[in-house]
Each structure stands twice: as structure tokens, then as C-alpha cells.
Design a protein around this motif. Structure first.
Motif, PDB file in Angstrom:
ATOM      1  N   HIS A 177       0.822  -1.213   0.000  1.00 17.63           N
ATOM      2  CA  HIS A 177       0.000   0.000   0.000  1.00 17.63           C
ATOM      3  C   HIS A 177       0.855   1.261   0.000  1.00 17.63           C
ATOM      4  CE1 HIS A 177      -3.114  -2.840   1.005  1.00 17.63           C
ATOM      5  NE2 HIS A 177      -2.544  -3.121   2.163  1.00 17.63           N
TER       6      HIS A 177
ATOM      7  N   ARG B 299      -4.585   6.171   6.477  1.00 19.44           N
ATOM      8  CA  ARG B 299      -5.422   6.292   5.275  1.00 19.44           C
ATOM      9  C   ARG B 299      -6.698   7.074   5.578  1.00 19.44           C
ATOM     10  NH1 ARG B 299      -5.788   0.216   4.231  1.00 19.44           N
ATOM     11  NH2 ARG B 299      -3.575  -0.271   4.412  1.00 19.44           N
TER      12      ARG B 299
ATOM     13  N   ALA C  73      -4.590  10.466  -1.448  1.00 20.35           N
ATOM     14  CA  ALA C  73      -5.596   9.497  -1.023  1.00 20.35           C
ATOM     15  C   ALA C  73      -6.122   8.690  -2.210  1.00 20.35           C
ATOM     16  CB  ALA C  73      -6.741  10.208  -0.313  1.00 20.35           C
TER      17      ALA C  73
ATOM     18  N   ASP D  65      -3.494   6.212  -3.375  1.00 22.35           N
ATOM     19  CA  ASP D  65      -3.444   5.055  -2.469  1.00 22.35           C
ATOM     20  C   ASP D  65      -4.512   4.034  -2.839  1.00 22.35           C
ATOM     21  OD1 ASP D  65      -2.835   3.590   0.074  1.00 22.35           O
ATOM     22  OD2 ASP D  65      -4.851   4.278   0.573  1.00 22.35           O
TER      23      ASP D  65
ATOM     24  N   ARG E  18      -3.807   0.158  -4.351  1.00 23.05           N
ATOM     25  CA  ARG E  18      -4.041  -0.671  -3.168  1.00 23.05           C
ATOM     26  C   ARG E  18      -3.783  -2.151  -3.455  1.00 23.05           C
ATOM     27  NH1 ARG E  18      -7.682   0.652   0.729  1.00 23.05           N
ATOM     28  NH2 ARG E  18      -6.858   2.767   0.421  1.00 23.05           N
TER      29      ARG E  18
END
Length: 428
Positions: A82, A90, A144, A147, A151
Motif C-alpha cells: 500500500h 489512510r 488518497a 493510495d 491498493r
């Protein structure tokens, strides 16, 4: 048959693609504390029996995807799976991004729709501060979303992401927002200091002077943030791409290329601004107390409100900047910084001011509450609710820190001194 090979601390800078061709039986390879920062996957492709490999940087594991155990697993912020490894981190990024974007949009819209004729210069500065902090919200939203996009398989795209134009743009946004916000907070503090120290002095609110001052501030911030994007050898090829969140903080590798630049941004400029803000608010509070020294408890109560707000502003600035300054100095001094601490500093502490500034400077002020009350009272279904819930006493106290001068009854002998004290309070 050689099964274990230790090549750590040998100042190795690169490997030939055939360097390990004769070591098919190798099961363990130690490559820590060397100078190379990238590794061609072809170097290790013939080591089919390799079970353990150890690097100094987790992103090198991309060249050893066939190896069962590759360490380190991450750098505190990212891992092989990640971009943001910690689940709490997160969630925090999404919260901070939402608060920064929504809060600063409210400030921008509110100050645009409800323009005030008094203290125009101060209001304009706060509008620009909201615009600066809004950029930090955009940066956090980009990180964000990246990410989520990577993932579960981040290591496959890790190098592509760090060297991408979007990562470089994100790093630019972060630095641009940090520096402009820091300078704007300093400018807002200076404006308040001049207003409180000289409340009766006519102020030059010429638009040209204000525009030149803001243009200079934005230009300095832009140049500081954009400099690493140019092909200068000093910064290296990917100055913002040394970590997954594209920051120029460089705590994990404090003496990487351009480390002096990073130190100037996060130590020198932040320290100067923090000291100036701290001294200025102390002087403002002392001036307000001196001007109301012989008066009744009404002014004392207002001084208490002012002191509380000043303390909150200074505390949040210290909470944002002081840890960054201390940790950056510790890293440059050779102290070992915990990867987990680095992660929280980089992703949560650094942008915290961008989320709190709209609350401290606009959304909790009496003027904003008054405007919100008028708007809600204009709606029939809300007027009765607002009338029951609004605390008139708190509003009256807080109005002393806004552009409203207020009036309260007094004896004629003290009226001049009271008006002078009120004028001081009205600017803060």
C-alpha cells in the motif's frame, strides 16, 4: 556451493546485469548500507533459489518479486502492498483532505458573498490564506486517490508513481501551499499587530500596495516550490519523488540531493515565522491589557476571550511547525527517526494548519456567526430553532475580536479611554 552472500556496507553504486549469473544456488543475499538506489530486475532473475534478500530501501524489492522474503517491508509511510500502509493514516488523510477542502471553500465563498467595508485588507489576506490552504486539501486528495488506485500491489507501480508527473505536481502543490500559508500567516499576524499597536492611526488601505504585497508573497512561494521541477543537478532527477507521498521533507534520507534547500524551507522559514507570530501575539495581548488597565470587568472578560483565541492560534502553529523543525534538526544531526513518526509527521502534522486555519480565522468568529444567523433566520423553518439555540452572551464577547467596534454604557469621564480600548480589541 555458496548459499549466503553478504555484500552490505561496500559502497556499491550499481550492478552489472550478469553479476550473479554463476550463483544459482544462492538462498540469502544481504545488500544493505550501499549507495545504489535502483536495481534492474534482470540482475536477480537467475537466482531462482533465492529465499531471502535484504535492502536498505523497500522500493528495491520490485526487482525481487520472485523472492519469498524481501526486507524492509516499508518505510513507515508506504509498504510493498500500500502507498499508505497504516489504515488509520489512510482514514486520516481523507478526513484532513475533506476538512481542508470544505472548510476553505466555505471561507472563500463566505468572504466573497458577504463583503465587509471595514478592515478590508485583513479580510483579503484571510481570503488568500484560505486559497493557499485549499491547495493542501487538493494535494491530500491526490495522495488518497493514488493510495486507492495502487491498493494491494503498490510495489509494482511504486517507481512509476514516484517518477510520474502527477507525483511531481503533488509535491509542488504541497510545498507551494506550505510556504504560501506560512508567509500569509506571518502577514496576517503583522497586519493584526499594526492594528492593535496603533488603533487610532489612519491606515493606508491602497489597493495597489495590498496587491503588490500579495503578488510578491505568492511569487516567492511559487519559485520556492517550482525550483526542484527544473533540470538542475543540485536537486537530482526526482526531488519530490524520493517517497510515496511526494514530499520534500526528506527525513528518511536527510542528506539526499538538495538537502540544504529542504532545511531552509522547513527549518529556517518556519522558525522565523513561528518566533515572529509568538512575539507578535504576546505584544498584542500586552497592549490590549495596558489599554484597559483601569476599567471594569466587561473589558476584562473580553481580554480573556482575546487571550484564549491568541493562545489557540499560537498553540496550533506550534503543534504544526515545531515537531517538523525538531525532527528535521534531529535527522540532520544523525539521530534515528522512527519510520512511524515520520509517517504521521509527513501526512498528518504537516498539513494540519490547512484544516484548522479556516476554523480559527473565520468559522468561529462572531462576524461569521452573525452572518450565519441572519441567513438561517431568513429561512422560516429555521428561524425559531436558531432563536432558541444561539448564545447571545458568547456572541457579544466574541464580537470584540472582529471588525465590530461595539458600544456599551459608560461614565463620560472614561468614555475616551474605553473607545480606545475597544478599537484595539476590534482588530483581533
Amino acid at each position: 556451493m555458496l548459499q549466503g552472500l553478504h555484500l552490505n556496507d561496500n559502497r556499491l553504486r550499481m550492478f552489472d546485469v550478469h553479476a550473479f549469473d554463476c550463483l544459482e544456488n544462492l538462498t540469502s543475499l544481504l545488500l544493505t548500507d550501499n549507495e545504489f538506489r535502483s536495481l534492474d530486475a534482470r540482475v536477480l532473475q537467475n537466482l531462482t533459489n533465492l529465499n531471502y534478500i535484504y535492502f536498505s530501501w523497500f522500493h528495491l524489492c520490485r526487482a525481487a518479486l520472485h523472492v519469498r522474503v524481501c526486507e524492509p517491508h516499508g518505510d513507515g509511510i508506504s509498504s510493498t502492498y500500500h502507498l499508505l500502509d497504516n489504515p488509520i493514516l489512510r482514514g486520516s488523510v481523507w478526513v484532513m483532505a475533506s476538512v481542508a477542502i470544505v472548510g476553505n471553500l466555505l471561507v472563500l465563498l463566505g468572504r466573497y458573498l458577504y463583503k465587509t467595508r471595514s478592515n478590508v485588507e485583513h479580510s483579503l489576506y484571510l481570503r488568500h490564506l484560505a486559497a493557499s490552504d485549499f491547495l493542501m486539501g487538493i494535494y491530500l486528495a491526490i495522495i488518497a486517490c493514488a493510495d486507492i488506485n495502487f491498493r494491494g500491489e503498490y510495489i509494482v507501480y511504486e517507481e512509476f508513481w514516484r517518477h510520474s508527473a502527477l507525483c511531481a505536481f503533488s509535491g509542488f502543490l504541497s510545498t507551494f501551499s506550505c510556504q504560501s500559508s506560512t508567509l500569509l500567516l506571518t502577514l496576517v499576524t503583522y497586519d493584526r499587530l499594526m492594528s492593535v499597536m496603533n488603533p487610532l492611526k489612519a491606515r493606508d488601505s491602497g489597493r495597489k500596495r495590498i496587491v503588490v504585497r500579495l503578488l510578491l508573497l505568492w511569487s516567492i512561494s511559487f519559485v520556492l516550490a517550482a525550483a526542484p521541477l527544473f533540470p538542475f543537478d543540485y536537486f537530482g532527477r526526482h526531488f519530490y519523488g524520493t517517497n510515496g507521498v511526494c514530499l520534500s521533507l526528506h527525513i528518511h534520507d536527510p542528506y539526499a540531493k538538495g538537502w540544504e534547500y529542504s532545511a531552509i524551507l522547513f527549518i529556517c522559514i518556519n522558525t522565523f515565522s513561528l518566533v515572529f507570530i509568538l512575539i507578535s501575539y504576546v505584544r498584542m495581548l500586552q497592549a490590549i491589557r495596558d489599554s484597559g488597565g483601569g476599567m471594569r470587568s466587561t473589558i476584562s472578560g473580553r481580554e480573556s476571550v482575546v487571550a484564549t483565541r491568541f493562545a489557540i492560534i499560537v498553540t496550533t502553529d506550534c503543534a504544526c511547525w515545531l515537531p517538523i523543525i525538531v525532527v528535521k534538526l534531529a535527522a540532520l544531526s544523525g539521530c534515528s527517526i522512527s519510520p512511524a513518526l515520520y509517517a504521521w509527521l509527513a501526512v498528518l502534522v504537516l498539513p494540519v494548519n490547512s484544516a484548522l486555519n479556516p476554523i480559527l480565522y473565520t468559522l468561529t468568529t462572531a462576524v461569521f456567526k452573525q452572518q450565519l444567523r441572519r441567513y438561517l433566520q431568513a429561512v422560516p423553518t429555521c428561524s425559531s430553532i436558531m432563536g432558541e439555540r444561539l448564545n447571545h452572551t458568547q456572541l457579544a464577547c466574541e464580537s470584540a475580536m472582529t471588525t465590530s467596534l461595539g458600544h456599551f454604557s459608560s461614565n463620560k469621564s472614561n468614555s475616551g479611554r474605553k473607545r480606545y480600548s475597544q478599537r484595539r480589541l476590534s482588530y483581533v
